[in-house]
Design an enzyme around this catalytic site. Structure first.
Site, short mmCIF file in Angstrom:
data_model
loop_
_atom_site.label_atom_id
_atom_site.label_comp_id
_atom_site.label_asym_id
_atom_site.label_seq_id
_atom_site.Cartn_x
_atom_site.Cartn_y
_atom_site.Cartn_z
CD GLU A 1 -4.73 37.62 6.31
OE1 GLU A 1 -4.60 37.28 7.49
OE2 GLU A 1 -4.81 38.82 5.95
CG ASP B 1 1.30 43.96 14.24
OD1 ASP B 1 2.18 43.11 14.05
OD2 ASP B 1 0.10 43.78 13.96
CD GLU C 1 -3.60 45.57 10.63
OE1 GLU C 1 -3.76 44.55 9.93
OE2 GLU C 1 -2.52 45.83 11.19
CG HIS D 1 -4.93 41.78 1.93
ND1 HIS D 1 -5.41 42.38 3.06
CD2 HIS D 1 -4.60 40.52 2.29
CE1 HIS D 1 -5.36 41.53 4.08
NE2 HIS D 1 -4.89 40.38 3.63
CG ASP E 1 -3.68 45.51 2.73
OD1 ASP E 1 -4.85 45.07 2.73
OD2 ASP E 1 -2.71 44.86 3.16
#
Length: 771
Positions: A343, A436, A486, A279, A199
């Site tokens: 994304e 998450d 994250e 990414h 990523d």
């Protein structure tokens, strides 16, 4: 001295041998729930004399993997006999489906039947959960007999794909930790490990053809913190020239082979994800020649990175992808390769000459079709090796690659569209499967994640949508839980966010929908808690803990309390003390008219379960007072209505002031002595909401001039980034006033390097508490 020690040890062993064995008893608390389970009477005892009979070496390998666990906790291992006699007997039954098994326990024998080695493996996972919870301890418990209840089980999975995704790019987890992930997956009968290896923030797999992917791409600046009140991921500074990145890591190809073999023993397929075309900041930092104009030179430190895409206009991009992907596919001997595809910020392509030339040469309509062009070429590379490409549902944009499988994460619409178009789908919508996200009251939970996903919501998921026909529904391969990292910087955070929601999703994948029951699941979960306690595993008890909700009307506050789990008793206090069973029992909403700290605790059969929930509800001197915005002239009743906001951007009790400033007057009913002002602010820098760097408080009486009563000056805090709820307090010069003026300022403009640079920030306040 050595002789004395030997004599002492022999005496201790002799004493132990003379003692009666300790009897431990298990229960029928299996997760995921079997298709059919009938309880019997009595127990089967497993002790040092127990033997296991298997038909062949493959069964022996599976049996040994499980029964070797007895060594650490018992000091002995049941003997395994190939084609011999045994108390626990493996028998092949070709009539059973793949992964199905039967498990029949009588007081004298355990009979296990399956058609495949996977079926025998899953039977043993159920057998393990029939053992006493103390078996899960890593501490030696000598002279013990493990008693499992008499039971008859017929079991098979509802869905073929039962997955768990771990993101090791945002935060790196080493080889042994990945094996621990595979172990808890196996216990939950999950069979697909989706490994998010690359990523923006790190490249984690060794590629010998491109060594800089790990020499450069595996390392970033270390801004990690273990403080669970801080959430700075979305506001980390970029690496600067001359700085040396120190955080990261990667898996060698030998590590990968070892992990794949470890997973295979547990009947788990490993699916690598190499994120492209977006990414890809770590990739581009290592090999900028395959990037676009304005490419960033360093590995991302956190947050959202924009100029991070492969360049689909350059042929060297596809040469790189082919050589790199072939090395990846050499390491993973399974059908699927995940390429991300989500994304993708296409703004670089709009200005990159190579990308624009490609659009014209190929007769493409726009950058959406350019992404489709890129992905179709990548799919050919993967298909050439006889493998299937998986992508997130954004790969639908511009036209889906011919043979691709879709992971539907932005709800179910992408999955439905893909199935209707004849493509296989794995359902993993973020509203049910992104573990998450927070799993309890925002102010009670660690400041991890950025949204909400309750355990009951995960458990309620219907994997095959009603919008699909029976034939289309067959294209839904299964379900997957996703752990994006994250905010998950260490193992304790990972397990806390994983458990027990992974158990819920595992049951959704394994157990037919008509056989699932929330109350039954949460009852079995209590036994699972004891297993984790025995292993010293951190997990969430949020579903068993009270949610304290309130509604203020400017005079008093109405409080309601509930838990996700049904059938629990809730006791509460109003003075901040810890509730016990002698504290008032919650029987329905109640009203408080003076400042109170409400504490609540759930109990089951008189025993506390979950955590103590606690919220401070001030009923202050300005409650219900008129508030006027001096810039617009509008009244702002929400600033004194006694409604306090949670740490959530979705909470409507936040009052947001744009233009980097606020200027309000609070009009009291009569001259009142004031000594302090308190208020909560919400830092959400990706929404341009910042802490005020200056707050000034003035007071006036009966139309007189305003006099400064106090101030808060915090320029450095006004520049902070992150996602945090802050409590603020200003001590005031004690003064009798009937009007309070509050002026505040925040940064303007937002500096370069922040997520939304250039514009004015906003200030978010829930309530001005005056005392």
């Amino acid at each position: 001295m050595k002789t004395n020690y030997i004599i002492y040890s022999l005496l201790l062993l002799a004493i132990t041998a003379c003692q009666s064995p300790k009897m431990e008893y298990g229960t029928n608390a299996i997760i995921p729930k079997p298709a059919m389970l009938e309880e019997g009477n009595g127990f089967f005892a497993i002790n040092s004399n127990t033997t296991v009979s298997v038909e062949n070496e493959a069964q022996a390998k599976t049996a040994n993997l499980f029964f070797s666990e007895f060594e650490a906790v018992s000091g002995w291992v049941p003997q395994i006999n190939v084609r011999g006699n045994g108390d626990i007997i493996f028998t092949t039954d070709a009539s059973l489906q793949e992964e199905a098994y039967t498990l029949d326990v009588s007081p004298t024998a355990v009979n296990i039947k399956a058609a495949s080695d996977a079926g025998f493996f899953y039977a043993l996972q159920s057998l393990k959960q029939l053992l006493p919870t103390s078996f899960y301890s890593n501490k030696l418990q000598a002279n013990v007999v493990w008693n499992i209840p008499v039971v008859s089980i017929k079991d098979k999975p509802a869905l073929g794909w039962r997955g768990y995704m771990l993101d090791v790019s945002r935060h790196f987890f080493d080889k042994e930790q990945v094996k621990d992930v595979l172990d808890f997956m196996a216990e939950s009968k999950l069979n697909r490990f989706h490994w998010h290896l690359t990523d923006d923030q790190g490249w984690r797999v060794e590629i010998k053809s491109y060594p800089k992917l790990t020499e450069v791409g595996a390392w970033r600046m270390d801004y990690n913190t273990t403080d669970e009140t801080l959430a700075r991921w979305w506001g980390r500074p970029k690496q600067k020239p001359g700085e040396k990145p120190t955080y990261g890591g990667f898996y060698t190809q030998e590590d990968i082979k070892e992990i794949v073999a470890y997973a295979k023993e547990r009947f788990i397929e490993v699916i690598p994800e190499i994120d492209m075309p977006g990414h890809a900041q770590a990739t581009i930092a290592a090999y900028p020649e395959i990037g676009c104009v304005n490419a960033e030179p360093y590995v991302a430190t956190g947050g959202v990175w924009l100029n991070n895409t492969y360049n689909p206009g350059k042929e060297e991009t596809f040469e790189f992808a082919e050589k790199m992907l072939n090395e990846v596919m050499d390491l993973f001997p399974y059908e699927y390769v995940h390429i991300g595809g989500d994304e993708c910020n296409k703004s670089q392509w709009q200005v990159d000459p190579h990308a624009q030339r490609r659009i014209k040469e190929e007769g493409l309509k726009d950058e959406g079709e350019l992404q489709s062009y890129f992905l179709k070429r990548i799919e050919k590379i993967i298909n050439t090796r006889g493998k299937t490409m998986i992508g997130w549902d954004e790969i639908l944009e511009g036209g889906l690659a011919p043979n691709a499988t879709v992971m539907s994460w932005r709800g179910e619409s992408g999955g439905i569209a893909s199935a209707k178009a004849g493509h296989e789908v794995i359902m993993t919508p973020n509203s049910y499967c992104y573990i998450d996200l927070r799993q309890g009251h925002d102010d009670m939970e660690p400041n991890l994640g950025y949204g909400e996903l309750l355990l009951s919501k995960s458990y309620s998921y219907q994997v095959v949508p009603d919008a699909l026909s029976a034939e289309e529904g067959k294209l839904i391969k299964g379900i997957q839980a996703n752990m994006w990292t994250e905010s998950i910087s260490d193992w304790g955070k990972l397990t806390y966010m994983t458990f027990p929601r992974l158990n819920a999703i595992a049951e959704v994948g394994w157990t037919a929908q008509g056989n699932r029951n929330w109350d039954d699941f949460t009852n079995r979960l209590e036994t699972q808690f004891k297993r984790w306690d025995a292993q010293n595993v951190r997990y969430a008890k949020s579903a068993f803990s009270p949610w304290i909700r309130h509604k203020g009307n400017g005079k008093n506050i109405t409080v309601t309390i509930k838990t996700e789990v049904n059938g629990l008793d809730i006791h509460y206090t109003l003075d901040g003390s810890k509730p016990t069973t002698t504290s008032p029992k919650y029987k329905g909403e109640f009203t408080i008219s003076e400042s109170s700290v409400v504490n609540a605790q759930a109990f089951k059969n008189g025993t506390a379960i979950g955590y103590v929930a606690s919220i401070d509800f001030p009923v202050h001197k300005a409650a219900g007072a008129k508030v006027v915005d001096n810039k617009s002239g509008k009244e702002l009743p929400k600033l004194t209505d006694l409604n306090y906001a949670r740490h959530s951007v979705d909470d409507g009790n936040w009052n947001i002031f744009g233009g980097a400033s606020l200027d309000v007057n609070i009009e009291l009913d009569a001259p009142t002595e004031v000594k302090s002002l308190k208020f909560n602010t919400h830092l959400v820098n990706d929404r341009a909401t910042y802490r005020p760097h200056t707050v000034e408080v003035f007071g006036a009486t009966n139309g007189g001039e305003f006099v400064k009563l106090g101030e808060l000056i915090q320029p450095e805090k006004g520049l902070e980034q992150g996602y945090i709820k802050y409590a603020n307090a200003i001590n005031l010069t004690p003064t009798r006033v009937n009007v309070i003026k509050i002026k505040a300022s925040s940064i303007n403009p937002i500096p370069a390097g922040h997520q939304t640079p250039g514009g004015a920030s906003a200030i978010s306040i829930d309530e001005f508490v005056v005392n």
